[in-house]
Scaffold this motif. Structure first.
Motif, PDB file in Angstrom:
ATOM      1  N   ARG A 126       0.831  -1.209   0.000  1.00 48.78           N
ATOM      2  CA  ARG A 126       0.000   0.000   0.000  1.00 48.78           C
ATOM      3  C   ARG A 126       0.866   1.259   0.000  1.00 48.78           C
ATOM      4  NH1 ARG A 126      -2.887  -3.855  -0.723  1.00 48.78           N
ATOM      5  NH2 ARG A 126      -5.017  -4.120   0.061  1.00 48.78           N
ATOM      6  N   HIS A 127       1.787   1.288  -0.962  1.00 49.45           N
ATOM      7  CA  HIS A 127       2.747   2.388  -1.043  1.00 49.45           C
ATOM      8  C   HIS A 127       2.451   3.256  -2.261  1.00 49.45           C
ATOM      9  CE1 HIS A 127       6.503   4.604  -1.304  1.00 49.45           C
ATOM     10  NE2 HIS A 127       6.822   4.158  -0.103  1.00 49.45           N
ATOM     11  N   LEU A 144      -4.702   0.020  -7.056  1.00 46.05           N
ATOM     12  CA  LEU A 144      -3.907   1.067  -6.404  1.00 46.05           C
ATOM     13  C   LEU A 144      -4.710   2.361  -6.316  1.00 46.05           C
ATOM     14  CD1 LEU A 144      -0.427   0.480  -8.102  1.00 46.05           C
ATOM     15  CD2 LEU A 144      -0.827   0.465  -5.625  1.00 46.05           C
ATOM     16  N   SER A 145      -5.403   2.697  -7.387  1.00 42.49           N
ATOM     17  CA  SER A 145      -6.156   3.941  -7.412  1.00 42.49           C
ATOM     18  C   SER A 145      -7.323   3.926  -6.424  1.00 42.49           C
ATOM     19  CB  SER A 145      -6.678   4.202  -8.830  1.00 42.49           C
ATOM     20  OG  SER A 145      -7.320   5.438  -8.904  1.00 42.49           O
ATOM     21  N   SER A 146      -7.874   2.751  -6.173  1.00 44.11           N
ATOM     22  CA  SER A 146      -8.983   2.656  -5.216  1.00 44.11           C
ATOM     23  C   SER A 146      -8.541   3.059  -3.813  1.00 44.11           C
ATOM     24  CB  SER A 146      -9.550   1.233  -5.196  1.00 44.11           C
ATOM     25  OG  SER A 146      -8.628   0.321  -4.612  1.00 44.11           O
ATOM     26  N   HIS A 147      -7.232   3.010  -3.562  1.00 41.74           N
ATOM     27  CA  HIS A 147      -6.670   3.443  -2.274  1.00 41.74           C
ATOM     28  C   HIS A 147      -5.955   4.796  -2.413  1.00 41.74           C
ATOM     29  CE1 HIS A 147      -7.517  -0.508  -0.578  1.00 41.74           C
ATOM     30  NE2 HIS A 147      -6.901  -1.070  -1.597  1.00 41.74           N
ATOM     31  N   GLN A 175       0.913   0.645   8.006  1.00 42.11           N
ATOM     32  CA  GLN A 175       0.123  -0.478   8.500  1.00 42.11           C
ATOM     33  C   GLN A 175       0.430  -1.781   7.762  1.00 42.11           C
ATOM     34  OE1 GLN A 175      -4.121   0.587   8.596  1.00 42.11           O
ATOM     35  NE2 GLN A 175      -3.488   2.722   8.254  1.00 42.11           N
ATOM     36  N   TYR A 176       1.023  -1.642   6.558  1.00 44.98           N
ATOM     37  CA  TYR A 176       1.241  -2.824   5.710  1.00 44.98           C
ATOM     38  C   TYR A 176       2.721  -3.176   5.557  1.00 44.98           C
ATOM     39  CZ  TYR A 176      -3.626  -2.817   4.170  1.00 44.98           C
ATOM     40  OH  TYR A 176      -4.992  -2.899   4.121  1.00 44.98           O
ATOM     41  N   LYS A 177       3.567  -2.613   6.394  1.00 43.30           N
ATOM     42  CA  LYS A 177       5.008  -2.815   6.210  1.00 43.30           C
ATOM     43  C   LYS A 177       5.442  -4.267   6.307  1.00 43.30           C
ATOM     44  CE  LYS A 177       8.062   1.077   6.945  1.00 43.30           C
ATOM     45  NZ  LYS A 177       9.022   1.727   7.843  1.00 43.30           N
ATOM     46  N   ASP A 178       4.735  -5.059   7.078  1.00 43.19           N
ATOM     47  CA  ASP A 178       5.109  -6.470   7.217  1.00 43.19           C
ATOM     48  C   ASP A 178       4.377  -7.337   6.195  1.00 43.19           C
ATOM     49  OD1 ASP A 178       2.582  -6.352   8.201  1.00 43.19           O
ATOM     50  OD2 ASP A 178       3.023  -7.256  10.147  1.00 43.19           O
ATOM     51  N   GLY A 179       3.708  -6.688   5.225  1.00 44.05           N
ATOM     52  CA  GLY A 179       3.050  -7.439   4.171  1.00 44.05           C
ATOM     53  C   GLY A 179       1.585  -7.698   4.401  1.00 44.05           C
ATOM     54  N   GLN A 180       1.102  -7.417   5.590  1.00 44.12           N
ATOM     55  CA  GLN A 180      -0.307  -7.554   5.870  1.00 44.12           C
ATOM     56  C   GLN A 180      -0.721  -6.502   6.873  1.00 44.12           C
ATOM     57  OE1 GLN A 180      -0.965 -11.382   7.621  1.00 44.12           O
ATOM     58  NE2 GLN A 180       0.531 -11.087   9.254  1.00 44.12           N
ATOM     59  N   MET A 181      -1.970  -6.137   6.875  1.00 43.39           N
ATOM     60  CA  MET A 181      -2.426  -5.068   7.769  1.00 43.39           C
ATOM     61  C   MET A 181      -2.319  -5.512   9.228  1.00 43.39           C
ATOM     62  SD  MET A 181      -5.933  -2.905   7.640  1.00 43.39           S
ATOM     63  CE  MET A 181      -6.179  -1.527   8.782  1.00 43.39           C
ATOM     64  N   LYS A 182      -1.730  -4.625  10.021  1.00 43.33           N
ATOM     65  CA  LYS A 182      -1.591  -4.941  11.434  1.00 43.33           C
ATOM     66  C   LYS A 182      -2.953  -4.921  12.112  1.00 43.33           C
ATOM     67  CE  LYS A 182       3.071  -3.044  11.717  1.00 43.33           C
ATOM     68  NZ  LYS A 182       3.947  -1.994  12.251  1.00 43.33           N
ATOM     69  N   LEU A 183      -3.198  -5.951  12.904  1.00 38.56           N
ATOM     70  CA  LEU A 183      -4.483  -6.063  13.596  1.00 38.56           C
ATOM     71  C   LEU A 183      -4.442  -5.431  14.987  1.00 38.56           C
ATOM     72  CD1 LEU A 183      -5.377  -9.743  12.630  1.00 38.56           C
ATOM     73  CD2 LEU A 183      -6.122  -7.630  11.518  1.00 38.56           C
ATOM     74  N   PHE A 184      -3.237  -5.307  15.519  1.00 39.05           N
ATOM     75  CA  PHE A 184      -3.131  -4.774  16.884  1.00 39.05           C
ATOM     76  C   PHE A 184      -2.089  -3.680  16.923  1.00 39.05           C
ATOM     77  CE2 PHE A 184      -4.185  -9.310  17.093  1.00 39.05           C
ATOM     78  CZ  PHE A 184      -5.422  -9.272  17.715  1.00 39.05           C
TER      79      PHE A 184
END
Length: 357
Positions: A160-161, A182-185, A348-357
């Motif tokens: 998400r960059h 990409l454009s949707s975000h 939020q997506y640096k580890d490849g998935q959205m952080k939940l906590f």
């Protein structure tokens, strides 16, 4: 030499000496004449793809008047062959000529997606828009085979960059699926270069690029898919395409572009010699006039390195160009704007998935 003798399919008509090399390779006229009489090719005109292995792929842009902070280039050199391209000079750093070598020796960075992923995953990296094609076109013909640009776009989407794209190739539509997501975000903006509405002019200036109609169609399809497009009406070359500025602005606006930008041509380094040689062969009837008009925009020289002025120009000719650009914006782009990209999602997506906590 008249236009009938020009090397077709290439912009530059010769290899200029590399300023960093001690020795100069020169092709003598008597040898060229011998080859002509014998019906032989004096040199191989085919494009060569050369893999290279850089340690990094994202570049910090220090120039204050470029309009981007970071760029990346999957390829060095560009087969499009645009005669005015400022990136030609960079080919000398690799030991090649800024002339024909720039169009025929394409350096391919197959590791670009992995290097990009490593960069934007780094704990100290903060999201800034990274522009693909800050130097050479990421959708040049080589991309059809190597698909490095597409793989990089997949990385941008995964994390998400935000990413910007500059191109004059309709091949960008191949990646419409990724670009739409990409454009949707609000993570992508595309800059489409359109320098003339005349195919005759386009073929001379940019011999291996997409046709004008394909570029306008590309703007339209991207816009219809809610992907923001900025039209790059650049460079403006007085005496060649300057009279088309208003028509170019209207055509790009009619096809959905949200904004446009211009630059005045400048011929720094080896490009001055390459362009001068080219125009005397491709447009001999107007060569001196065009060169004098370019000089008028840069204080009497075709070479201008002054930040702020080098892409704007100065003097009466440059003023007329910018006056037309202001009129075009009022007439065709009123109440339109190019959106800012989203820099907040990436963390939020640096580890490849959205952080939940």
């Amino acid at each position: 030499m008249n236009s009938k003798n020009i090397r077709k399919g290439r912009g530059a008509q010769k290899n200029t000496p590399n300023r960093f090399l001690q020795h100069v390779y020169e092709m003598r006229e008597d040898f060229l004449e011998f080859c002509r009489l014998e019906g032989e090719e004096a040199e191989n005109n085919k494009t060569e793809y050369i893999p290279i292995f850089p340690k990094t792929i994202v570049n910090k842009v220090d120039s204050p008047d470029v309009g981007m902070m970071y760029s990346m280039n999957p390829y060095q050199g560009c087969e499009h062959g645009c005669i005015y391209c400022y990136a030609r000079n960079a080919h000398e750093y690799w030991g090649y000529s800024a002339g024909l070598d720039f169009e025929r020796k394409i350096l391919v960075k197959k590791s670009a997606p992995e290097l990009l992923e490593k960069k934007i995953k780094h704990k100290n990296w903060k999201a800034h828009t990274i522009v693909m094609s800050g130097n050479t076109d990421c959708y040049q013909p080589a991309e059809q085979s190597f698909q490095i640009t597409r793989k990089c776009l997949e990385v941008f989407l995964k994390y998400r960059h935000p990413v910007g794209i500059i191109t004059k190739n309709s091949m960008v539509l191949r990646d419409l699926d990724i670009l739409s997501e990409l454009s949707s975000h609000q993570l992508v903006g595309v800059n489409i270069s359109v320098t003339s509405l005349s195919e005759k002019t386009r073929r001379k200036l940019e011999p291996r690029t997409a046709s004008i109609q394909k570029r306008l169609k590309t703007i339209r399809i991207l816009s219809e898919n809610n992907i923001p497009v900025n039209a790059m009406i650049a460079p403006i070359i007085p005496g060649i395409n300057s009279h088309e500025l208003l028509k170019l602005a209207k055509a790009t606006a009619d096809n959905g572009a949200r904004s446009f930008a211009i630059t005045v041509v400048r011929l720094n380094g080896a490009i001055g010699q390459i362009f001068t040689d080219w125009i005397k062969k491709a447009m001999p009837d107007r060569a001196e006039k065009v060169l004098h008009l370019i000089q008028d925009c840069h204080g009497g020289s075709i070479n201008d390195s002054r930040f702020g002025l080098r892409t704007r120009g100065e003097g009466n000719v440059a003023k007329q160009i910018h006056d037309m650009a202001r009129l075009a914006k009022l007439k065709y782009f009123k109440n339109r704007s190019f959106p800012k990209l989203n820099h907040e999602l990436h963390e939020q997506y640096k580890d490849g998935q959205m952080k939940l906590f």
